[in-house]
Design an enzyme around this catalytic site. Sequence first.
Site, PDB file in Angstrom:
ATOM      1  CG  MET B 158       2.496   1.503 -12.273  1.00  0.00           C
ATOM      2  SD  MET B 158       3.777   2.791 -12.123  1.00  0.00           S
ATOM      3  CE  MET B 158       4.546   2.691 -13.743  1.00  0.00           C
ATOM      4  CB  SER B 159      -2.076   2.546  -8.032  1.00  0.00           C
ATOM      5  OG  SER B 159      -1.414   3.785  -7.912  1.00  0.00           O
ATOM      6  CG  MET B 160      -2.392  -3.064 -10.316  1.00  0.00           C
ATOM      7  SD  MET B 160      -2.457  -4.565 -11.319  1.00  0.00           S
ATOM      8  CE  MET B 160      -0.757  -4.698 -11.878  1.00  0.00           C
ATOM      9  CB  THR B 161       1.459  -1.364  -4.714  1.00  0.00           C
ATOM     10  OG1 THR B 161       2.303  -1.463  -5.854  1.00  0.00           O
ATOM     11  CG2 THR B 161       2.218  -1.719  -3.451  1.00  0.00           C
ATOM     12  CE  LYS B 162      -2.918   4.453  -4.342  1.00  0.00           C
ATOM     13  NZ  LYS B 162      -1.803   4.596  -5.294  1.00  0.00           N
TER      14      LYS B 162
END
Lengths: 443, 443
Positions: B158-162
């Site tokens: 999820m937003s750990m990609t950011k």
Amino acid sequence: MKSLLRHSLPVLAGILVLSGLFAQTSALAGSYLNAAQSDPRALGWMTGFPPPPERLIMQPESDFFSFPKLRWTVCHIRELMPTKRVYRGITPLTSFEYALDAGIDAVTFTPLGGEKPMTWKESLSVNYTDGILILHKGRVVYEKYFGCLDGMGKHAAMSMTKSLTGLLAEILVVEGQLDETAKVSSIIPELKDSAFGSASVRQVMDMTTALDYSEDYSDPEADIWHYSKAASPLPKPVGYEGPDGYFEYLQTLRQDGVHGEVFAYRTVNSDALGWIISRASGRDTAHLLSERIWSRMGAEQDGYMTVDAKGTPFAGGGLSAGMRDMGRIGLLMLNGGKIHGQRLFPEEVTKKIRAGGDRKAFAEAGYKTLEGGSYRSMWWVFHNGHGAFAARGVHGQTIYVDPAADMVIVRFASFPKAENAQIDSTSLPAYQAVAAYLMKRDK
Amino acid sequence: MKSLLRHSLPVLAGILVLSGLFAQTSALAGSYLNAAQSDPRALGWMTGFPPPPERLIMQPESDFFSFPKLRWTVCHIRELMPTKRVYRGITPLTSFEYALDAGIDAVTFTPLGGEKPMTWKESLSVNYTDGILILHKGRVVYEKYFGCLDGMGKHAAMSMTKSLTGLLAEILVVEGQLDETAKVSSIIPELKDSAFGSASVRQVMDMTTALDYSEDYSDPEADIWHYSKAASPLPKPVGYEGPDGYFEYLQTLRQDGVHGEVFAYRTVNSDALGWIISRASGRDTAHLLSERIWSRMGAEQDGYMTVDAKGTPFAGGGLSAGMRDMGRIGLLMLNGGKIHGQRLFPEEVTKKIRAGGDRKAFAEAGYKTLEGGSYRSMWWVFHNGHGAFAARGVHGQTIYVDPAADMVIVRFASFPKAENAQIDSTSLPAYQAVAAYLMKRDK
């Protein structure tokens, strides 16, 4: 109907090419850019942020399987479609020993039906080769990459996928988990009223089922269009009421003729076999391939398979894999189920495949470049003096196994035309010439 | 408009959840099956050949990101959408040392705003944990899998990609390939007339851009719907004339206010940063992540990223990866760019991130569970006594780095609600309790 077709065509094209069903249409096309001209790096496909419109390869409008875009697409299937992995696990990598032989480039052969000799090296560009590997006595004697492929990349195996499905089936048969004489309907009751219901597992494995199946591309009601629409991983267009997925589609096929008499190359047999081995093993094709082969053969990379909209792996053409890993498949077939000192399945499996299928049934199909051959468990058996046999996929994919020469050749390619008959003339005699060279060299 | 929305909604939902933009809507929902009841293995999603209709998870009708289907989907993103690999290469695997500590299960903590203590072990099911890893002094002291995940599987980050996009940007900044003070328009001229044009690279990295951006889900003209339609990897519906892909969409954003004053968590900043680092490096986010991190950190598995219809990796939320590999990311952050004895980037990179961002700008956003914190280069910095910081993604994803305790915790989860505020109460104090336990144990 027309609007459904328009909506679905680009996806259909992809599935058709993966499964080799575009052979006839592709053959209608004219002359093509040569290998250097069509090199996807030279053409700059998908480069830039964003790529300029004329360099984009995407669905649906641009038909990502058309040549020369095909030359990029074959290394990038997962970027265009949903896929399921074929896992190597997290076991240590096993590397090949290398004994490269620069002399192979100069090996000459005469193309089938030709007069002028050609060198091995020349054959690589003539065949739009993306990757070529020669294993001899288990060691890498030749390995080159072109076009979109490199040593860490993966390439569409196209219909070589069928041979892995067939191998898995043969393993289950030899191990006693699958009865090759059983009627398909006894394993898959859902297929009882279809053409497959009355066929035996063996007839499906050898593609001697008698199917009422049309691949007339000019007829919008031809079976091939229904198959392709059913198999598309994209959401079905509004108003679509046909079968969804491989399993639903297979139930619609009707019989025409008597099973077991004639070999007829139809991808739907591989999908039916995928269903059969899934029911028999409790694992889908990708999972079974992972468990029985990929995670145990010292694979360097995961592979992957395309799936339909319900997640069913495309047993007839969906695999993408690294070239050396396909080489490991070849070694397994060459060495009776053993690789890197491990036995993965009984030797009986490869013995049965290498013995070949019904040569009379095969002759009926009229393959000019494969005269005298047969098709067994979804492997092509040449019945030549070397006992050679092969996995083959459209646009030039092959695992060519030559037991007499203790040699495996893997070729990934993106030949503009799908049909291998065009490619065989500059590949089959080349493989034989390299085999002869290696045998003579080692004397 | 209405029909476009109907056609695209299921895909939109997926993209929204991946990027965390469904937080508000999910919070409206009521009670849910608990972790055991919603275990995807117990519910039998996608089992059978074919799975029965009520067990299918697919696009578009069944909304594959809805709970409890979500609990299967988070491990199977690639089977539903096109993806691009984040390659580990074919270098030898590097394994962690293990020093498992069974005492961790009994560590107790008091949930934020609660009174009754809870054990670490209890917190795992309360948080719908799919996988949990604790690294202490570089060794694995705790590792468990639940739900859809296992030690060879991958899970949506999820937003750990950011945070990985932010890390890559910070590396380019420290190495001098990217000027954090530059106006975005000087790097991406196409963004000149958008809200991003007048922002600095640093403002994008810290999400202090002032965007006219609505996430009002009840308004069919809200920006969030346009974003989602643009980002969908599926072919655009007939009649769609909006932007296609992340890059086209970003050009449509308008400014509202003054850049640099307020932290506002908007995924589009990460996509803009993905574009910036791609232009600066000549590599897309997946390629850059492979080259700089994944292929050099001893990763056990490839990762992958979802892509838009033009192949652009989703820099704001598209990564899926194995849990131990996310642990390696945590170790890199903990140890100033070094892992397994190798330096991958200068220590200055993590120093800058760990120093944190503008706490005043952050306070304006009103995160109740993160009071006193800040957001720097797309990492969440707690500014607590341990110098802890984290990558965070909706539904409970985290890499929690605690320098004082020499500890990294990775959690993959599929909490029914997207917003981490709900999950923080039983996770942040649990992490602190384990840190205290390990520090005390080692005294």
